[in-house]
Design an enzyme around this catalytic site. Structure first.
Site, PDB file in Angstrom:
ATOM      1  N   CYS A 175      -2.096   8.357   4.142  1.00 35.55           N
ATOM      2  CA  CYS A 175      -2.094   7.784   2.798  1.00 35.55           C
ATOM      3  C   CYS A 175      -3.416   8.037   2.091  1.00 35.55           C
ATOM      4  O   CYS A 175      -3.497   7.970   0.878  1.00 35.55           O
ATOM      5  CB  CYS A 175      -1.796   6.296   2.875  1.00 35.55           C
ATOM      6  SG  CYS A 175      -2.777   5.440   4.105  1.00 35.55           S
ATOM      7  N   GLU A 197       0.893  -1.153   0.000  1.00 37.63           N
ATOM      8  CA  GLU A 197       0.000   0.000   0.000  1.00 37.63           C
ATOM      9  C   GLU A 197       0.927   1.196   0.000  1.00 37.63           C
ATOM     10  O   GLU A 197       1.669   1.421   0.958  1.00 37.63           O
ATOM     11  CB  GLU A 197      -0.862  -0.072   1.261  1.00 37.63           C
ATOM     12  CG  GLU A 197      -2.031   0.845   1.237  1.00 37.63           C
ATOM     13  CD  GLU A 197      -1.968   1.793   2.392  1.00 37.63           C
ATOM     14  OE1 GLU A 197      -1.735   2.977   2.135  1.00 37.63           O
ATOM     15  OE2 GLU A 197      -2.111   1.349   3.534  1.00 37.63           O
TER      16      GLU A 197
END
Ligand code: NDP
Length: 683
Positions: A297, A258
């Site tokens: 993120c 990720e």
């Protein structure tokens, strides 16, 4: 502030490095807060210890027992969270930021515990999909099963969520039955280490099921194999390096990443400046820019708004951003802390400089802003910075991620253009759309879904309950294609299954029943003298069967049922109309009459271990039942699930109702609650 040596937890004990380690400086004032090193740690032995000690310990527990451990852990950690908040402030996190990380992390443990208890069996095998009949006679069947991999789950985390980041990876692996080695980012590893100490002290998790590796993890990857996995969160650069690691490639080690993501938030063309959605859009944008100083993120990097709205959006966002108070966490009035380190600050400023080739800075001046309670020279402070793109097509605004309090407003011509611009991010974790128009939502969502792991539509109707653009939820998928790393985490039980191997098992019904613990048609049945409803959970076995009937259905029964329930549908009451029905060609019994009569045939009426019938699953009516048909029911114990923490469990019974020709007229599963013992005590 005191500096301390961060330790690792390996092979059942705490390990202190044999050298002085690397100094970690506080972003609040530049003082040293910790030293980190893995020197002297036998990192390869950690993987072996996980496999040999942690794996078997977890394998001895069912999904429900693992869930109970996670729940107890979540509650224990939550009760002692004050000390974590104090440590978290040293990473630059404000109280609000710490809430997202700390409460978010412990909440993830609790959410997973409750989902596992409801959606996983009290077993170690998870069944996937229906039984597949592969031969005509039913002697050769197949079924997919998931079993825990016999390896170790290596979790490499980013600096921005030192608590949530490791718990969101650990919880699904633990439930699956796979031990974890947690590698936190060095910069904030002291907070992870503190939480880990409390986990170990709690004694709630089996020895070997969790280990902590602070410092350099390099040799660890060399010792991994095909039963192991690596889950990474961090920069795209490191992700690319790890993905190509020769050992991971050669041995097909499961790898998910990720990484960076230029998440977009789209203002729908239907929204005017006086609509409530306009304020929602601005508030969400500025919140995402400032929570964790934009080091999320999932933060919004690109604000896509209709061309005509660019000026209004910039003005409204600037007005809110000017109220942000930058400074040391805990200082009077501070609403945004520093970024995590001076080098991160340098990276953000460099990214903003590049962005300024295709956008102008319209709010926030990094050379002129106020810092409250901290030192702008020694701390890693930045103001929130909003840019306005001068060229929406310029690649930089869609490709450069400034991982800090930075976003760019980009104008779009029409909805198709907005969709195209969102896709230029090359794959993102999340996008949001603010609109009150469901049709517009459909167009945008279906246009951008292939590029995202999660999409949020915000408007006045759901705003109060909305969990927000930037919040990954344990029950929802977190990850994204392409630039976002191509991985997927969380998503409820999906996240657990990532740690398990799916295998198609082929064999006889008896083999399938014995392997999966679930009776299947064709497997042996046991018809004993005692009615299965008289057996406690401890005595009942899958395959225990009762056959009831035959019972002839009369026309009077059908008429009576119609009148009694009020269901006078013509197929049950009007011979002429029923005769014209192409499926029935005459009066037929109600399906619910069939099911009710079947219950009358299998129920054992006296008080006993069966406590309740809590539903039926998969009910199908297969052949019409006419007056004078004779019904027989076969009820077979299919699955037995003791509930941990209760003195009863669930029994799923396979029910088949047949007529005098042996044709099935109805099939379904009956769901009951059954006491663990006959007298209600402990088994
Ligand atoms: P990195 O990719 O450098 O580090 C992430 C994790 O990987 C850390 O635990 C790090 O350990 C570890 N690591 C680094 N190199 C290796 C290696 N060769 N083998 C094994 N593990 C390794 O990211 P940062 O945390 O430094 O952040 C840098 C940038 O990444 C940010 O500016 C941002 O752009 C992006 N980022 C993206 C996030 C996301 O969720 N998408 C989250 C955080 C950052 P160590 O700390 O010890 O070096």
């Amino acid at each position: 502030m005191d500096s301390r040596m961060v330790e690792s937890y390996a092979l059942g004990r705490w390990h202190r490095a044999t050298d002085e380690g690397r100094a970690v400086l506080s972003p609040v004032d530049g003082a040293e807060v910790a030293r980190v090193s893995s020197t002297g740690l036998d990192v390869s032995a950690m993987a072996a210890y996980a496999r040999e000690t942690g794996g078997p310990a977890l394998a001895a527990l069912t999904f429900h027992e693992r869930a109970a451990a996670l729940k107890a852990l979540g509650l224990t950690l939550m009760a002692g969270k004050a000390e974590f908040y104090a440590e978290s402030a040293r990473t630059g996190a404000t109280e609000r930021d710490s809430g997202v990380d700390i409460d978010g992390g412990f909440g993830t443990l609790l959410s997973y515990a409750s989902k596992a208890k409801r959606e996983l069996p009290n077993d170690t095998v998870y069944l996937d999909g229906p039984v597949e009949q592969l031969g005509k006679k039913g002697t050769f069947l197949a079924r997919h099963v998931f079993t825990a991999r016999r390896g170790v789950a290596v979790q490499i985390n980013a600096y921005n969520f030192p608590v949530w980041g490791f718990l969101e990876k650990l919880a699904p692996a633990f439930l699956a039955g796979v031990p974890s080695i947690v590698k936190p980012a060095t910069q904030t590893s002291y907070l992870t280490e503190l939480v880990f100490r409390r986990i170990i002290e709690s004694g709630l998790l089996p020895e070997g099921s969790v280990q902590l590796l602070c410092g350099d993890p390099a040799p660890l990857l060399d010792s991994l194999g095909g039963q192991d996995s690596v889950a990474f969160t961090g920069s795209a650069h490191t992700a690319a390096k790890l993905r190509a690691h020769p050992v991971l490639v050669e041995r097909s080690v499961h790898f998910t990443a990720e990484a960076d993501s230029l998440n977009a938030s789209v203002l729908g063309a239907d929204v005017t400046t006086d609509a409530p959605e306009f304020d929602l859009y601005i508030k969400q944008l500025t919140t995402e820019m400032t929570v964790k100083a934009g080091q999320k993120c999932t933060a919004i990097r690109r604000a896509l708004v209709p061309e005509a709205m660019v000026g209004a959006v910039v003005e409204a966002a600037r007005a809110r951003l000017e109220r942000v108070v930058v400074g040391a966490p805990g200082a009077e009035g501070v609403t945004m802390g520093p970024v995590v380190s001076l080098s991160q600050r340098t990276d953000v400023l460099a990214a903003v400089d590049k962005l300024r080739g295709a956008a102008e800075l319209v709010s926030g001046d990094p050379d002129d802003f106020t810092v409250v309670g901290g030192d702008a020279a020694t701390g890693a402070y930045l103001p929130p910075m909003l840019l306005r793109s001068t060229d929406p097509e310029a690649p930089d605004v869609h490709e450069i991620e400034a991982f800090g309090p930075v976003a760019t407003v980009i104008g779009y011509r029409d909805t198709a253009h907005a969709i195209e611009l969102v896709a230029r991010g090359g794959g993102s974790l999340v996008a949001s759309l603010v609109t009150a128009d469901p049709q517009l939502a459909r167009e945008v969502l279906l246009g951008i879904a292939p590029f995202h792991g999660r999409l949020l539509v915000l408007n006045a109707e759901d705003a109060r309950e909305s969990t927000g653009h930037g919040s990954p939820l344990p029950v929802l998928v977190h990850g994204g294609p392409g630039r976002a790393g191509g991985g997927e985490e969380l998503g409820g039980i999906r996240g657990v299954l990532h740690h398990m191997q799916r295998t198609a098992i082929q064999g006889t019904p008896a083999v399938l029943a014995a392997t999966t613990g679930q009776w299947v048609a064709g497997a042996p049945r046991t018809e004993g003298d005692e009615h299965p409803f008289r057996k406690s959970l401890a005595e009942l076995k899958i395959g225990d069967t009762i056959v009831g009937g035959p019972r002839t259905v009369s026309l009077a029964d059908i008429g009576h049922f119609a009148e009694f329930t009020g269901d006078t549908f013509y197929a049950h009451t009007d011979p002429e109309a029923a005769a014209a029905n192409p499926l029935f060609g005459g009066i037929v019994a109600h399906g619910y009459l069939v099911v009710s009569l079947a219950a009358g045939l299998f129920v054992d009426p006296a008080p006993g271990p069966v406590l309740a019938n809590f539903g039926v699953d998969s009910l199908r009516f297969l052949t019409p039942v006419r007056a004078d048909d004779a019904l027989t029911v076969t009820l077979t114990a299919k699955q037995i699930t003791p509930r941990s923490g209760a003195d009863y469990g669930e029994v799923r019974w396979d029910a088949v109702v047949t007529n005098q020709d042996d044709s099935p007229v109805a099939t379904y599963d009956v769901l009951t609650l059954v006491a663990k013992t006959r007298d209600g005590g402990e088994p």
